[in-house]
Design an enzyme around this catalytic site. Sequence first.
Site, PDB file in Angstrom:
ATOM      1  CD  GLU A 293      -2.834  -1.103  -0.127  1.00  0.00           C
ATOM      2  OE1 GLU A 293      -3.118   0.075  -0.399  1.00  0.00           O
ATOM      3  OE2 GLU A 293      -2.960  -1.890  -0.600  1.00  0.00           O
TER       4      GLU A 293
ATOM      5  CG  ASP B 133       2.649  -7.080  -5.886  1.00  0.00           C
ATOM      6  OD1 ASP B 133       2.144  -6.636  -4.833  1.00  0.00           O
ATOM      7  OD2 ASP B 133       2.063  -7.914  -6.704  1.00  0.00           O
TER       8      ASP B 133
HETATM    9 ZN   LIG Z   1      -2.552  -2.443  -4.681  1.00  0.00          ZN
END
Ligand SMILES: [Zn+2]
Length: 435
Positions: free
Chosen positions: A285, A373
């Site tokens: 996030e 990621d």
């Molecule tokens: Zn995401």
Amino acid sequence: MTPIDLAATRFSAIFVVALVVSVFVRLWLARRQIAHVSAHRGAVPPVFAARIGLPSHQKAADYTVAKQRLGVVETIVDAIVLVALTLGGGLALVFGWTERIDVTPLWRDVLLLVAIAVAGAIVSLPFSWWQTFRIEERFGFNRTTMKLWLTDIVKGVLIAVVLGLPLIILALWLMRNAGAMWWLWVWLAWLAFQLLMLVLFPTVIAPLFNKFSPLPAGAARERIEQLLARCHFAARGLFVVDGSKRSGHGNAYFTGFGRARRVVFFDTLLARLAPEEVEAVLAHELGHFKLRHVAKRVAWSAVLSLVFLALLAWLATTPWFYAGLGVPPDAIDVAMTRPGVALALFMLALPVFTFVLSPISALYSRKHEFEADAFASQNASSIALTQALVKLYEDNAATLTPDPLHSAFYDSHPPAAMRIARLEALGAQVAPAPA
Ligand SMILES: [Zn+2]
């Protein structure tokens, strides 16, 4: 045929073709998704075989299919309602009623927009009810009671009245009084409203629906604070929200900006994930934030809303726009003095034309997911993130075997297998983060 009639007939035809194409594409993709998920229901994909059991995999398949089927019915009903309101003359009828009400024209427009919004809510509520009390219930996710569901609706309406109505009134007033460049002023008002919501949502609105409590001390909090310090991110608070009050689904998110900036974890997420997995999810996030994904999205939506407002300003002065969407010829002159009519028609018709943009928006979003990621695997552990994702896929009964075309068209997140394959490749490149 007058030139206006001809242009109106052409516009009606374009509208109908766009609507038929969008409905057809939606139904075709839903059919593909149901077929693909059903065909792969019998076996867990090899990559996940060691991590997810067959019963979970089959539950995800059944859940996906049930949601798709509801989506098919909703697509058809929405299309019928849209045609009834536009070419069927529904909006023209409501417009005629409001013309006879003894209030100022501005208030007639407000009543018209409220009537259309109420009609839309009446159509969508049964679907929301079915989703919550039939589908979510059947798969064990629902924790909402009928009373809570109804209270949420009442609160939603009150917020719309308190916050949305003043914005609509201001927009309608500007459309009447701000001259030919009204759309620029409405755009500025819209931007100001968005900024206001960024502050009000986390501090005032969200707490009306959920309880937010500070994240308790412990291993998870410690790791999170270290991660935030490592990434130079100053949050105004770490909170846990009682998401379990309504649903078993879990999540984590950032909200607000400036003094209202906070990190929120669903209690369901904290209950399920180990501290290093929570850290990895937050790192993802944080990646969205640090890589300016949020700011880019906001900027894009600001640009698009300016373009759409300029388009509306032009369409509102063209008689064929009204005639082409079901306003009778003898009512067009009056309709053109009522900005609410143009606004309502525009908001009804626009999604039919912007549907083709969905895959672009989804592609852009998936690119951001991969980037977040990668950020997470640099600042936390990619192995922990993979573990967390597998748990979240399993807990949310998200399908591991989506139809590739359906996924490419709609999905904001890459398919599980692709995402995890990339994370594993990244994990092999990057030294693991300090424990
Ligand atoms: Zn995401």
